[in-house]
Design a protein around this motif. Sequence first.
Motif, PDB file in Angstrom:
ATOM      1  N   GLY B  12       0.806  -1.206   0.000  1.00 11.19           N
ATOM      2  CA  GLY B  12       0.000   0.000   0.000  1.00 11.19           C
ATOM      3  C   GLY B  12       0.836   1.250   0.000  1.00 11.19           C
ATOM      4  O   GLY B  12       2.035   1.235  -0.264  1.00 11.19           O
ATOM      5  N   GLU B  15      -1.099   4.731   3.892  1.00  5.77           N
ATOM      6  CA  GLU B  15      -1.840   4.092   4.976  1.00  5.77           C
ATOM      7  C   GLU B  15      -1.216   2.775   5.413  1.00  5.77           C
ATOM      8  O   GLU B  15      -1.671   2.142   6.364  1.00  5.77           O
ATOM      9  CB  GLU B  15      -3.293   3.862   4.536  1.00  5.77           C
ATOM     10  N   LEU B  19      -1.294  -0.133   8.999  1.00  2.27           N
ATOM     11  CA  LEU B  19      -1.669  -1.537   8.853  1.00  2.27           C
ATOM     12  C   LEU B  19      -0.565  -2.440   9.376  1.00  2.27           C
ATOM     13  O   LEU B  19      -0.823  -3.388  10.117  1.00  2.27           O
ATOM     14  CB  LEU B  19      -1.954  -1.860   7.389  1.00  2.27           C
ATOM     15  N   THR B 121      -3.971  -1.818   0.487  1.00  2.00           N
ATOM     16  CA  THR B 121      -4.680  -0.693   1.085  1.00  2.00           C
ATOM     17  C   THR B 121      -4.980   0.367   0.035  1.00  2.00           C
ATOM     18  O   THR B 121      -4.248   0.512  -0.953  1.00  2.00           O
ATOM     19  CB  THR B 121      -3.850  -0.057   2.210  1.00  2.00           C
ATOM     20  N   ILE B 186      -8.255   1.433   8.348  1.00  3.75           N
ATOM     21  CA  ILE B 186      -7.559   0.332   8.927  1.00  3.75           C
ATOM     22  C   ILE B 186      -7.736   0.343  10.451  1.00  3.75           C
ATOM     23  O   ILE B 186      -7.746  -0.688  11.108  1.00  3.75           O
ATOM     24  CB  ILE B 186      -6.068   0.415   8.523  1.00  3.75           C
TER      25      ILE B 186
END
Lengths: 330, 314
Positions: B12, B15, B19, B121, B186
Amino acid sequence: MTPELTAVTPQASWAMPDAIVALDWSGDARLLGVAADGTVAIDGGPPSDGHRGHGAAVAGCWVGASCSALGYRDGTVVLCGDAGSRAVAGAGGPLAALLWTGSQLVAAHRAELVLVGPGPPLPPLDVGAGRLRAFAALTPSYLVAVGADDAVFVDVGLHLVETRLRLVGGISVAADPHGRYVAIGDLAGSVHVLGVGSVDDGRELTGYPDPVRQLACVREPAGVVAAADDELTFWSVDGGRPCDQPACAVGHDEPITLIGVSPTAPLVATADAGGRLCLWSLRDLGGPVWQADRPGEVTAVAWSQDGGRLAVGDVAGTVETWAVTPGTIA
Amino acid sequence: MNVPIPLTLATGGTELPALVAQLAHPATGAVVVGSTAFAGATTGTGVVVEADVGSRTPGCGCCQVRVDLVEGIARAVRRRTPPRRVVVALDGHDDAVTAVHTILSDPILSCRVRLDAVLATVDAVHWATRLAAGGLLDTDVGLDRLAVADRILVARSHRVTPEALGAIGHVLRSLNQTGTIIAPAIAGCDVAELVDIDAWHGAPSVGRPPDEPSPFLGADAPVTVVCRTDRALDPDRVDTWLDEVIDGHATRPGCDLRARAGRADLRARRPLLAMSHSEAEHPAGRRSATSTVMLIGRDLPVAALHADFAAAHR
């Protein structure tokens, strides 16, 4: 009286706190063991953890008669001797490999070689081969390095690249003990045998199902030992030219993860991911001359310089040594 | 033989650190393998790697492997006390498909780790802005990872309008017919939905694509070709057919075929392991009625692939 068959006798066993990442014998038969957590022990003595704090240890070797070098994942190289220890800053980035050539300590970081010697520190040498993956010493002042894009021959005394060969995908390298040729394994499952001084006249040995990561050159009989998946192969080399077909041996049920060639006898030690350790005689690859099934994966193998001892370290931190007496037949 | 350790591939952009922090919480017993931004930030247990991409066939993009991941993951698990799981963190610039191929195909890794799932993500706010502006949603590498992900986590979904969220969902469903889309994510996402799910080796539930692909995806976006037949398939024949498809299409200009050979799905009443399971092993009367093979790639000749599949498995 020399036995007909190779004899293997257990000698010593000692424990370290973490998986063994490196074993090395000094010229006077002292065994250096390096564990993944950074602890170091010599001949089973109390582990020293004074060098932890650099992350995981990834390499270790003797430097000369009484000093040792430890390499850490963050690129730090620590020299340890009677006068204490000192950290040598690398070129930065994860340490790819560490090697004592006999006269020079060489560390590989990204695309650069860092030469550590007794004199003033030298600037890192960008050999222009892409990300360095392996190197081997042909002589104390001449080594071959394999990178993502090229293979290069480096004169460490002159601090320059002497020869460059376009060879994409190389991941392992071994040097003939007599300095006549090198063998380079690649991701495509080939081994390239190149004569020193005549690299354009090399030969490609094909047919491996997987990338050839385990590679070694044998002094006598002259040849190249390679392993991919669970098969061991030996190509005899005559006048710098490998034979047409290798001798093959299968004695493992899982992929071979390590090989170690005796410096003085036609013996090869192999270890696999499941913990099986085999000793092969290159005179007869019909089956291993000795075998041991260990409880954990073998993570380091080292022959003593006189070929009389074999040291093995495993994922549980156990180091074992055996006395090996080569047989006259196998 | 050691039991392979489950491995989660997390991919991702901005973000992703949040995570990874959840996945690598000390209580999870996980070790992170990734760049310094991820692995270096963990409590000294991470393994830092730097991308080193090699190819098994020089010049071929289909058989690229991450040499650094092979070594890094092996180091992470070859410890006296191995981790309970491995999290490989790749940022938006890293090719997730190459990482997946490496993990599945390299012999050093295949006996040590087991790919559990691919997580991707998406930042809903960024995407909503791009949708409104008509700009590129993501790079090719970014779209690829969304196309193969098992779980797509849409972060900050509460910050966009329902219409924008619907458009985002339409794009994601056009790209991916098997992954589960989780929004909001998330923060607050249950980690149990993301790890130990064995998504990669189980039989996925293949959804129906949108009636019309999202207009926000270009003609060169990844597409999924789902081939079905109402009979059991011979895994060897499917292997052979996939080899022929790859040979025939992978060299076409602009064609980028990544067959999910490991996920070829012989559907049965319960999830199956990939292609190594033969429907014929079940007793007659307990065999599935439908078999599915799925291909994900770009510029795929969809009609020709369906016809080839039907002819090869008549």
